[in-house]
Design a protein around this motif. Structure first.
Motif, PDB file in Angstrom:
ATOM      1  N   GLN A   1       0.357   4.469  -2.451  1.00 39.31           N
ATOM      2  CA  GLN A   1       0.095   5.802  -1.902  1.00 39.31           C
ATOM      3  C   GLN A   1       1.062   6.832  -2.463  1.00 39.31           C
ATOM      4  OE1 GLN A   1       0.045   5.569   2.420  1.00 39.31           O
ATOM      5  NE2 GLN A   1      -1.099   3.641   2.334  1.00 39.31           N
TER       6      GLN A   1
ATOM      7  N   ASN B   1      -6.061  -5.728   1.212  1.00 42.22           N
ATOM      8  CA  ASN B   1      -5.359  -5.543  -0.049  1.00 42.22           C
ATOM      9  C   ASN B   1      -6.037  -6.449  -1.071  1.00 42.22           C
ATOM     10  OD1 ASN B   1      -3.158  -6.372  -2.133  1.00 42.22           O
ATOM     11  ND2 ASN B   1      -2.315  -4.561  -1.148  1.00 42.22           N
TER      12      ASN B   1
ATOM     13  N   SER C   1       0.823  -1.207   0.000  1.00 44.70           N
ATOM     14  CA  SER C   1       0.000   0.000   0.000  1.00 44.70           C
ATOM     15  C   SER C   1       0.854   1.252   0.000  1.00 44.70           C
ATOM     16  CB  SER C   1      -0.931   0.002   1.216  1.00 44.70           C
ATOM     17  OG  SER C   1      -1.816   1.097   1.168  1.00 44.70           O
TER      18      SER C   1
ATOM     19  N   ASP D   1      -6.052   0.115  -5.545  1.00 43.64           N
ATOM     20  CA  ASP D   1      -6.238  -0.151  -4.126  1.00 43.64           C
ATOM     21  C   ASP D   1      -6.634   1.147  -3.434  1.00 43.64           C
ATOM     22  OD1 ASP D   1      -6.054  -1.448  -1.610  1.00 43.64           O
ATOM     23  OD2 ASP D   1      -3.977  -0.798  -1.379  1.00 43.64           O
ATOM     24  N   TRP D   2      -7.212   1.035  -2.212  1.00 43.16           N
ATOM     25  CA  TRP D   2      -7.587   2.226  -1.465  1.00 43.16           C
ATOM     26  C   TRP D   2      -6.401   3.151  -1.234  1.00 43.16           C
ATOM     27  CZ3 TRP D   2      -5.119   3.464   3.018  1.00 43.16           C
ATOM     28  CH2 TRP D   2      -4.435   2.436   3.682  1.00 43.16           C
ATOM     29  N   GLY D   3      -5.194   2.597  -1.236  1.00 42.21           N
ATOM     30  CA  GLY D   3      -4.000   3.407  -1.026  1.00 42.21           C
ATOM     31  C   GLY D   3      -3.835   4.495  -2.065  1.00 42.21           C
TER      32      GLY D   3
END
Length: 409
Positions: free
Chosen positions: A59, A265, A55, A314-316
Motif C-alpha cells: 500500500q 494475500n 499488504s 496485490d489488492w493493497g
C-alpha cells in the motif's frame, strides 16, 4: 465530482492531465501545520513489521508512486506533496506516540492502518480537526467528521457476502453457515453483518473467534463439520485464511468460503490445492482486485509497476493508489484555504466520487454517519491472474440495508 486519474498514456499527456486538474493558487486564509509555499506534508501510520505488514508495504509503495507521479507533473496547488510514513507494527500505543510526534508537521493523514489503531487515535484526530483518510472500513469511524471510510464498512461487506452465498452459491435459506473471525479488532462489526444476514435469510450461525497468533484450526473446523455448515465466512489474517481452507478440505467440507479482503494475500496460493480454491473460495471487498479490467485499477497497476517492477501484485497496491487519489481530490478543493479545516470540509463536500473502479461505484462522503456505499466487489480466487483474484462483479444484497449505524445527534 469525478476522480482525476493519471492517464496511462505518454508522459506529456500525464503531465497535462494532472496540471489541468490542479489549482496553482498559493493563498491560504490561515497558516496551517504541514503547509509551506513549496510543500504540503501529509502522514501515514501503517504496519510494515506486524501481522498485516505484507499488504501494508504494498500500500505504501503504491501511494509513494502515486505522489511521485503527481509531483513530477507539478504537484498540488503549486506545491510538492511529502509523505511521512511511520511503522506502528500494529501497536496502538506506538501509533499514538508516532502521531503526536508528527502532528505539528502535517496537514492531514492519508492512512491509518488497523482498527485498534483507528480506535486509539479517533478522539485525538477529531479534536485536532485532522483529515484522516485510509482508516479502513471499521464502522467505529462512522460519525467522525474527520475520518474518511473509503467505501462500505465491514458489516456491509459481511452481509453482502452472506447474501451472495444464498443468491449465487447454493446456500439455502434456513441452513447453517460458519464464521471464523479475529477477536477484538473487528469482531463487533463481523457480528453485526452476520446477524443482519442471518435474520434476513433465516440462517443458523456457528461462530468461532480466534486470536492473531492462532494456527491450529482443526477443532474449529471439526465443530463446523459436525454442525453441517453449508458455507464459511473468514475474517482472519492471510496465514489463518490458508490454514482454515486447508482444514476444511482435510475434513471433506466442500462448501463455499468467502474471505474478507484483508484476509487475502496471493502468497496463500502456494499452500493450497488449485482445484479447491478455484471452485470454492471467494473474496468480498470494497477495493477492486489487482487484475480487474477497470480504468482506475489499470492506471493504479501501471503506476505501481513502473515504480516497483518486482513488487507483489496485490489488492493493497490498488488501495494504496486509491486512498492517495482520494486525498488528492480533497486537497484540490482547498487550494484557496489550505488548512486542516478546509481539507476536512472539502472531503465532506464530495458526493459522487468515481475512482474508475478502484472503489465500488460512486462514493459519497457528505454524511459522516452513513457508509459511502452499500455495494461490494465479489471475486473468485484464480491462481493464473496477478493478485490471484478474478473480479466477478458487484453485489448488494438486501441485508445491508437493514444494518443500523450511528445516527447524527
Amino acid at each position: 465530482m469525478k476522480s482525476r486519474l493519471i492517464a496511462p498514456l505518454a508522459a506529456t499527456a500525464v503531465v497535462g492531465l494532472i496540471i489541468s486538474g490542479c489549482s496553482t493558487s498559493t493563498d491560504s486564509s490561515t497558516a496551517s501545520p504541514g503547509v509551506t509555499k513549496d510543500t504540503i506534508k501529509i502522514g501515514a501510520l501503517t504496519d510494515l513489521s506486524g501481522p498485516f505488514s505484507a499488504s501494508g508495504k504494498v500500500q505504501i509503495n503504491a501511494a509513494r508512486a502515486y505522489w511521485d507521479d503527481v509531483n513530477a507533473a507539478g504537484g498540488v496547488c503549486g506545491r510538492n506533496v511529502e509523505l511521512n510514513v511511520q511503522d506502528h507494527g500494529y501497536d496502538p500505543q506506538k501509533a499514538v506516540s508516532q502521531y503526536r510526534a508528527m502532528a505539528n508537521d502535517i496537514v492531514g493523514l492519508q492512512q491509518v492502518l488497523g482498527t485498534p489503531i483507528v480506535q486509539a487515535l479517533l478522539p485525538t484526530v477529531t479534536q485536532a480537526n485532522m483529515y484522516t483518510g485510509g482508516v479502513g472500513w471499521a464502522s467505529v469511524a462512522l460519525g467522525n467528521k474527520v475520518a474518511q471510510v473509503p467505501g462500505e464498512p465491514y458489516p456491509v461487506d459481511i452481509a453482502n457476502a452472506v447474501d451472495y452465498m444464498v443468491s449465487d452459491l447454493g446456500v439455502s435459506k434456513g441452513s447453517t453457515i460458519g464464521a471464523v473471525y479475529l477477536k477484538g479488532d473487528i469482531s463487533a462489526d463481523v457480528k453485526l453483518g452476520l446477524e443482519a444476514a442471518a435474520t434476513s435469510n433465516d440462517l443458523t450461525l456457528v461462530e468461532r473467534e480466534v486470536a492473531p497468533p492462532d494456527t491450529d484450526f482443526s477443532a474449529i473446523v471439526a465443530s463446523m463439520k459436525q454442525a453441517k455448515v453449508d458455507g464459511v465466512m473468514l475474517s482472519v489474517s492471510p496465514g489463518q485464511f490458508g490454514a482454515v481452507v486447508n482444514q476444511l478440505r482435510a475434513n471433506g467440507l466442500d462448501v463455499p468460503v468467502i474471505g474478507q479482503h484483508f484476509a487475502w494475500n496471493p502468497a496463500i496460493l502456494k499452500g493450497l490445492a488449485s482445484d479447491v480454491i478455484e471452485d470454492n473460495v471467494f473474496v468480498v471487498s470494497p477495493v477492486a482486485p489487482y487484475a480487474a479490467d477497470l480504468p482506475g485499477v489499470k492506471e493504479a497497476a501501471r503506476s505501481y509497476e513502473d515504480a516497483q517492477p518486482n513488487g507483489e501484485k496485490d489488492w493493497g497496491a490498488i488501495y494504496g493508489y486509491g486512498m492517495a487519489d482520494l486525498m488528492h481530490q480533497a486537497l484540490e478543493g482547498t487550494c484557496d484555504n489550505l488548512t486542516r479545516e478546509g481539507l476536512v470540509a472539502a472531503m465532506r463536500d464530495q458526493t459522487s466520487i468515481d475512482t474508475g473502479g478502484i472503489f465500488v461505484g460512486e462514493l459519497s462522503f457528505k454524511d459522516p454517519f452513513q457508509p459511502a456505499t452499500l455495494s461490494s466487489y465479489i471475486s473468485r480466487v484464480d491462481a493464473d491472474l496477478p493478485g490471484g483474484l478474478q473480479l466477478i462483479g458487484t453485489t448488494e444484497g438486501p441485508s445491508a440495508a437493514g444494518i443500523s449505524f450511528p445516527k447524527a445527534p
